[in-house]
Design a protein around this motif. Sequence first.
Motif, PDB file in Angstrom:
ATOM      1  N   ILE A  41       0.868  -1.173   0.000  1.00  0.00           N
ATOM      2  CA  ILE A  41       0.000   0.000   0.000  1.00  0.00           C
ATOM      3  C   ILE A  41       0.906   1.224   0.000  1.00  0.00           C
ATOM      4  CG2 ILE A  41      -1.832   1.260   1.183  1.00  0.00           C
ATOM      5  CD1 ILE A  41      -2.504  -1.391   2.633  1.00  0.00           C
ATOM      6  N   ILE A  42       0.692   2.129  -0.948  1.00  0.00           N
ATOM      7  CA  ILE A  42       1.549   3.307  -1.093  1.00  0.00           C
ATOM      8  C   ILE A  42       0.758   4.530  -0.653  1.00  0.00           C
ATOM      9  CG2 ILE A  42       2.968   4.654  -2.674  1.00  0.00           C
ATOM     10  CD1 ILE A  42       3.161   2.144  -4.433  1.00  0.00           C
ATOM     11  N   VAL A  43       1.263   5.201   0.374  1.00  0.00           N
ATOM     12  CA  VAL A  43       0.552   6.300   1.022  1.00  0.00           C
ATOM     13  C   VAL A  43       1.472   7.521   1.077  1.00  0.00           C
ATOM     14  CG1 VAL A  43       1.303   5.490   3.308  1.00  0.00           C
ATOM     15  CG2 VAL A  43      -0.724   6.947   3.143  1.00  0.00           C
ATOM     16  N   PRO A  44       0.949   8.729   0.970  1.00  0.00           N
ATOM     17  CA  PRO A  44       1.817   9.908   1.108  1.00  0.00           C
ATOM     18  C   PRO A  44       2.549   9.906   2.444  1.00  0.00           C
ATOM     19  CG  PRO A  44      -0.388  10.558   0.397  1.00  0.00           C
ATOM     20  CD  PRO A  44      -0.466   9.121   0.761  1.00  0.00           C
ATOM     21  N   ALA A  45       3.776  10.384   2.435  1.00  0.00           N
ATOM     22  CA  ALA A  45       4.513  10.525   3.687  1.00  0.00           C
ATOM     23  C   ALA A  45       3.826  11.565   4.571  1.00  0.00           C
ATOM     24  CB  ALA A  45       5.965  10.925   3.406  1.00  0.00           C
ATOM     25  N   PHE A  46       3.985  11.403   5.859  1.00  0.00           N
ATOM     26  CA  PHE A  46       3.332  12.278   6.818  1.00  0.00           C
ATOM     27  C   PHE A  46       4.073  13.607   6.975  1.00  0.00           C
ATOM     28  CE2 PHE A  46       2.657   7.912   8.734  1.00  0.00           C
ATOM     29  CZ  PHE A  46       1.394   7.751   8.200  1.00  0.00           C
ATOM     30  N   VAL A 306       5.832   3.108   1.612  1.00  0.00           N
ATOM     31  CA  VAL A 306       5.340   1.827   1.107  1.00  0.00           C
ATOM     32  C   VAL A 306       5.091   0.923   2.313  1.00  0.00           C
ATOM     33  CG1 VAL A 306       5.809  -0.148  -0.375  1.00  0.00           C
ATOM     34  CG2 VAL A 306       6.692   2.119  -1.008  1.00  0.00           C
ATOM     35  N   LEU A 307       3.823   0.554   2.510  1.00  0.00           N
ATOM     36  CA  LEU A 307       3.445  -0.314   3.616  1.00  0.00           C
ATOM     37  C   LEU A 307       3.236  -1.741   3.117  1.00  0.00           C
ATOM     38  CD1 LEU A 307       0.792   1.967   5.353  1.00  0.00           C
ATOM     39  CD2 LEU A 307       3.159   1.626   6.045  1.00  0.00           C
ATOM     40  N   ASP A 308       3.557  -2.693   3.947  1.00  0.00           N
ATOM     41  CA  ASP A 308       3.349  -4.104   3.623  1.00  0.00           C
ATOM     42  C   ASP A 308       1.894  -4.454   3.887  1.00  0.00           C
ATOM     43  OD1 ASP A 308       3.326  -6.817   3.313  1.00  0.00           O
ATOM     44  OD2 ASP A 308       4.801  -7.248   4.884  1.00  0.00           O
ATOM     45  N   ASP A 312       1.170  -9.180   9.112  1.00  0.00           N
ATOM     46  CA  ASP A 312       0.202  -9.807  10.012  1.00  0.00           C
ATOM     47  C   ASP A 312      -0.818  -8.805  10.515  1.00  0.00           C
ATOM     48  OD1 ASP A 312       1.510 -12.218   9.720  1.00  0.00           O
ATOM     49  OD2 ASP A 312       2.663 -12.027  11.576  1.00  0.00           O
ATOM     50  N   ASN A 313      -0.424  -7.533  10.611  1.00  0.00           N
ATOM     51  CA  ASN A 313      -1.304  -6.491  11.117  1.00  0.00           C
ATOM     52  C   ASN A 313      -2.304  -5.995  10.074  1.00  0.00           C
ATOM     53  OD1 ASN A 313      -2.238  -4.474  12.963  1.00  0.00           O
ATOM     54  ND2 ASN A 313      -0.902  -2.973  11.991  1.00  0.00           N
ATOM     55  N   LEU A 314      -1.894  -5.930   8.796  1.00  0.00           N
ATOM     56  CA  LEU A 314      -2.737  -5.320   7.762  1.00  0.00           C
ATOM     57  C   LEU A 314      -3.404  -6.316   6.831  1.00  0.00           C
ATOM     58  CD1 LEU A 314      -0.572  -2.228   6.732  1.00  0.00           C
ATOM     59  CD2 LEU A 314      -2.497  -2.311   8.325  1.00  0.00           C
ATOM     60  N   ALA A 315      -2.951  -7.569   6.806  1.00  0.00           N
ATOM     61  CA  ALA A 315      -3.541  -8.562   5.905  1.00  0.00           C
ATOM     62  C   ALA A 315      -5.035  -8.706   6.191  1.00  0.00           C
ATOM     63  CB  ALA A 315      -2.845  -9.904   6.081  1.00  0.00           C
ATOM     64  N   GLY A 316      -5.829  -8.692   5.123  1.00  0.00           N
ATOM     65  CA  GLY A 316      -7.272  -8.835   5.260  1.00  0.00           C
ATOM     66  C   GLY A 316      -8.022  -7.545   5.453  1.00  0.00           C
ATOM     67  N   ALA A 317      -7.318  -6.408   5.473  1.00  0.00           N
ATOM     68  CA  ALA A 317      -8.001  -5.114   5.647  1.00  0.00           C
ATOM     69  C   ALA A 317      -8.895  -4.826   4.450  1.00  0.00           C
ATOM     70  CB  ALA A 317      -6.982  -3.999   5.819  1.00  0.00           C
ATOM     71  N   ARG A 318     -10.146  -4.519   4.693  1.00  0.00           N
ATOM     72  CA  ARG A 318     -11.116  -4.248   3.610  1.00  0.00           C
ATOM     73  C   ARG A 318     -11.070  -2.801   3.133  1.00  0.00           C
ATOM     74  NH1 ARG A 318     -14.921  -8.425   3.484  1.00  0.00           N
ATOM     75  NH2 ARG A 318     -13.884 -10.288   4.318  1.00  0.00           N
ATOM     76  N   ASP A 319     -10.596  -1.910   3.981  1.00  0.00           N
ATOM     77  CA  ASP A 319     -10.563  -0.481   3.649  1.00  0.00           C
ATOM     78  C   ASP A 319      -9.146   0.013   3.946  1.00  0.00           C
ATOM     79  OD1 ASP A 319     -10.619   2.333   3.770  1.00  0.00           O
ATOM     80  OD2 ASP A 319     -12.711   2.364   4.422  1.00  0.00           O
ATOM     81  N   PRO A 320      -8.308   0.230   2.912  1.00  0.00           N
ATOM     82  CA  PRO A 320      -6.904   0.570   3.180  1.00  0.00           C
ATOM     83  C   PRO A 320      -6.722   1.898   3.913  1.00  0.00           C
ATOM     84  CG  PRO A 320      -7.412   0.770   0.833  1.00  0.00           C
ATOM     85  CD  PRO A 320      -8.572   0.084   1.473  1.00  0.00           C
ATOM     86  N   ILE A 324      -4.928   2.156   7.579  1.00  0.00           N
ATOM     87  CA  ILE A 324      -3.727   2.961   7.827  1.00  0.00           C
ATOM     88  C   ILE A 324      -3.938   3.895   9.002  1.00  0.00           C
ATOM     89  CG2 ILE A 324      -2.321   4.836   6.869  1.00  0.00           C
ATOM     90  CD1 ILE A 324      -2.763   3.380   4.126  1.00  0.00           C
ATOM     91  N   VAL A 325      -5.097   4.520   9.051  1.00  0.00           N
ATOM     92  CA  VAL A 325      -5.370   5.509  10.090  1.00  0.00           C
ATOM     93  C   VAL A 325      -5.552   4.855  11.458  1.00  0.00           C
ATOM     94  CG1 VAL A 325      -7.127   7.158  10.894  1.00  0.00           C
ATOM     95  CG2 VAL A 325      -6.303   7.242   8.525  1.00  0.00           C
ATOM     96  N   ARG A 326      -6.211   3.708  11.504  1.00  0.00           N
ATOM     97  CA  ARG A 326      -6.613   3.140  12.782  1.00  0.00           C
ATOM     98  C   ARG A 326      -5.700   2.040  13.322  1.00  0.00           C
ATOM     99  NH1 ARG A 326     -12.027   4.452  14.054  1.00  0.00           N
ATOM    100  NH2 ARG A 326     -12.185   2.593  15.372  1.00  0.00           N
ATOM    101  N   ARG A 327      -4.916   1.380  12.420  1.00  0.00           N
ATOM    102  CA  ARG A 327      -4.168   0.234  12.934  1.00  0.00           C
ATOM    103  C   ARG A 327      -2.724   0.115  12.450  1.00  0.00           C
ATOM    104  NH1 ARG A 327      -6.151  -4.732  12.968  1.00  0.00           N
ATOM    105  NH2 ARG A 327      -8.291  -3.992  13.033  1.00  0.00           N
ATOM    106  N   ALA A 328      -2.359   0.773  11.376  1.00  0.00           N
ATOM    107  CA  ALA A 328      -0.996   0.633  10.859  1.00  0.00           C
ATOM    108  C   ALA A 328       0.018   1.228  11.827  1.00  0.00           C
ATOM    109  CB  ALA A 328      -0.880   1.297   9.488  1.00  0.00           C
ATOM    110  N   GLY A 329       1.266   0.761  11.721  1.00  0.00           N
ATOM    111  CA  GLY A 329       2.336   1.261  12.564  1.00  0.00           C
ATOM    112  C   GLY A 329       3.673   1.108  11.881  1.00  0.00           C
TER     113      GLY A 329
END
Length: 340
Positions: A41-46, A306-308, A312-320, A324-329
């Motif tokens: 998952i490719i997200v803008p840098a913070f 670039v997020l993986d 184990d934390n993000l696999a299966g996420a239905r809404d990227p 990212i906002v609620r659980r990514a790290g």
Amino acid sequence: MEYTGTILRGREFEPVEGRLVVDGEGQIEAIEEVSVESTDIIVPAFVNAHTHIGDSIAKEAGRGLSLVELVAPPDGLKHRLLREADREELVSAMRRSLGFMQRSGTAACLDFREGDIAGVEMLDEAAADLDVEAFAFARGSIDAMRAGDGFGASGANDDAFDRERAATREAGKPFGIHAGEVDATDIDPALDLEPDFLVHMVHPESDHLERVSEQEVPIVVCPRSNLVTDVGLPPFEELAERTTLALGTDNVMLNSPSMFREMEFVAKLSSLPADEILRMATVHGAELVDRNYGALEPGREARFTVLDGDSDNLAGARDPVRAIVRRAGVDDVREVVLGV
């Protein structure tokens, strides 16, 4: 260079399966919608829109102290510890905090810089071998502002700041000021200065909200800091209805400079939608310092993470975006790209 996966395109973070192409000058050349095998998952840098990283020397110091006892100049614990530390210690500690920011996907921070001109110089030295941009919103003097990137005022109850505000206008640099952190008494005088942005705004009253809307003043909120210092939480929804919000982590003394954690707090303590919170953490902060990043679009500077997506934390996420906002790290970060 090419990066593949789910690209969160534009200010709306539209999830696009495809390829992001970066040219030789570090600009986004194209975003191409094609079928790819990558689960990234490719997200803008913070952009961390409010920090005090000088107090990286004193992480978790001051348990049980009030906000005034912790950070109020000149005799709060933070300022006493800063005076006692030597230059090498301060620069090294700031460099390590900036390094953490970079590894966790932060492209820039807006630092309210203590220490006058010497403080600006120390921040520049700390950031010299890193790709993260450290903007010095100097405190202490007009000369420090000229040496730095703007002026970061402590609060309108501490001083008038009229001369500093006039000087930033003359220099063409931004002026930010703390307001409404402990109570509402410093909000009107802060707004009278016509600042480029306010920080905190935990305690605005209805007339303050109207002034913010009329003056179109962006606000940087720092919810984890506000919880630690027990001053309350800003009215996120009311503020967002009236102006642009950005997000900051505030004092490293009190909080890690993790934008992942800050986004999660806002998401779980407010009803703001995930895409708005991600804008607060990216493009809204970039706009405070007139930077052409914070969104993934052709022609913008290539600063992204670039997020993986199969971690184990993000696999299966239905809404990227929500994931990212609620659980990514930081453990989900595969690569951070900050320009050339």
